[in-house]
Enzyme design. Structure first.
Site, PDB file in Angstrom:
ATOM      1  CB  THR A 190      -0.890   0.057   1.245  1.00 35.97           C
ATOM      2  OG1 THR A 190      -1.628  -1.126   1.310  1.00 35.97           O
ATOM      3  CG2 THR A 190      -1.875   1.201   1.150  1.00 35.97           C
ATOM      4  CD  GLU A 276      -0.907  -0.107   9.111  1.00 33.59           C
ATOM      5  OE1 GLU A 276      -1.670   0.578   8.399  1.00 33.59           O
ATOM      6  OE2 GLU A 276      -1.094  -1.324   9.311  1.00 33.59           O
ATOM      7  CB  THR A 403     -14.728   1.183  12.726  1.00 35.89           C
ATOM      8  OG1 THR A 403     -13.545   0.808  13.478  1.00 35.89           O
ATOM      9  CG2 THR A 403     -15.490  -0.071  12.375  1.00 35.89           C
TER      10      THR A 403
END
Length: 403
Positions: A190, A276, A403
């Site tokens: 990504t 991350e 979310t």
């Protein structure tokens, strides 16, 4: 190459380039989310794209735009990947290029399009259209920082760099911005990387150089073993430096190639280090393999192992997890010939654990940057892969991403 000053120059460091980043309301955070990079003159272009069979709509649009070897602009958004969005997604990607082309006064097929963010969500075209128009109106030679911040998602910072070399008696500049933090697994990730240069170079040579360099840079990083749907690396070369156009693999080409490779290597390292939730930057260096492919396979096996990555997060010198990953990599290996080192300290040799200074090893494991050496003892080929650890934060970020 990666000083704060260089980072601010980024894609607008080369002559004839402008950039901008604006807030269009696509990101839930309300942060910058639409970027435009523009060359005042027609530029040679090259691109490398994700090999995921489920490629996003902007990948197809940009692949088509690169085919004729020329381009003028790049439009990128964050917050929505425009992937797995069917026919509407293709229409939206093409329309994005048309919106930018109209605002810039160039052809739509001279505009590359890129997106990053959540998969399976349609682009909010009303917001994106206004964002593109606002970005074009804000284009400047000082716009690289905003453009870089507009393409990041879970990154903790925008990756950027610039450098200057002499080619053919002329000063030639290179600049870049990139994003990438999760879903990082070659081929590419990504990851969006936009590189600019004011060098004059044949587009076919540019493509050949980028493709070769990507194999040993962007395709040698892994954060989590997941390949994205949206990856792309592009280079725009507008010739504004005034060097004699590079049309063959001569001395000028070698300087160009070396500089582009340095840019791509630096960005790759930064992307891996900013994985991350990462707390460690791990370099896996495999030597003594029978071939480059074998060395890469071993390095990737180690870099992708969740057990290796969690051990380094916990600062546990568990060499057993590393040699295990080497053993199941699927390439020839002889345990008695293989040596594993952490930070230069042998931890496995002659088929068993190696005696070492526990305090020195503990110091290595506490560092942020750690090199894992794997010496195969079977040949002369080598490969280097960059990765990071797995932390509690990685699980949190990805558990809450949608979310």
């Amino acid at each position: 190459m990666f000083s704060d000053t260089a980072a601010k120059k980024g894609v607008t460091f080369p002559k004839g380039f402008k950039a901008a980043g604006v807030k269009a309301g696509i990101k839930k955070s309300g942060n910058l989310d639409v970027a435009v990079i523009y060359s005042e003159e027609e530029a040679a272009v090259a691109g490398v794209f994700t090999q995921n069979a489920v490629a996003a709509a902007p990948v197809y649009v940009s692949k088509a735009a690169v085919e004729d070897g020329k381009a003028r602009a790049i439009v990128a958004n964050a917050g929505c990947a425009n992937a797995c969005t069917g026919e509407q997604g293709m229409k939206d990607a093409k329309h994005t290029a048309e919106i930018a082309a109209k605002a810039l006064g160039c052809a739509a097929d001279d505009v590359l399009v890129a997106s990053t963010g959540v998969i399976g969500v349609n682009l909010p075209m009303d917001k994106l259209e206004q964002g593109v128009k606002d970005a074009v109106a804000s284009l400047s030679t000082e716009g690289s920082v905003d453009a870089g911040n507009a393409i990041i998602t879970t990154d903790t910072y925008s990756k950027a760099c610039s450098t200057e070399v002499e080619i053919g008696g002329r000063k030639v500049r290179f600049g870049a911005i990139a994003k990438g933090s999760g879903m990082i697994q070659p081929n590419m990730a990504t990851m969006l990387s936009f590189i600019t240069t004011d060098a004059a170079i044949d587009s076919k040579l540019l493509q050949e150089a980028l493709s070769e360099i990507t194999e040993v840079t962007f395709n040698m990083i892994s954060v989590d073993g997941d390949m994205s749907t949206n990856d792309m690396v592009t280079v725009l070369a507008n010739g504004a430096a005034g060097n004699a156009k590079i049309t063959e693999k001569n001395a000028d080409y070698k300087i160009f190639y070396r500089t582009l490779k340095e840019i791509c290597t630096g960005l790759s390292e930064r992307i891996a280090a900013d994985g991350e939730g990462a707390t460690k930057f791990l370099t896996v260096h495999v030597t003594g393999a029978e071939s480059f492919d074998a060395a890469k396979q071993v390095a990737m096996s180690v870099a992708k192992s969740p057990l290796v990555k969690t051990a380094f997060f916990g600062e546990d010198p568990n060499w057993g997890r590393v040699i295990c990953a080497v053993g199941y990599a699927g390439v020839p290996m002889t345990p008695e010939k293989t040596v594993v080192k952490f930070g230069g300290i042998p931890v496995y040799a002659n088929g068993t654990g190696a005696s070492c200074d526990a305090d020195a090893l503990r110091k290595v494991m506490g560092q942020h940057d750690i090199v894992i050496d794997v010496e195969m003892g079977l040949g002369s080929a080598e490969a280097t892969v960059w990765t990071c650890d797995f932390s509690y934060e990685y699980v949190k970020i990805n558990g809450e991403y949608h979310t």
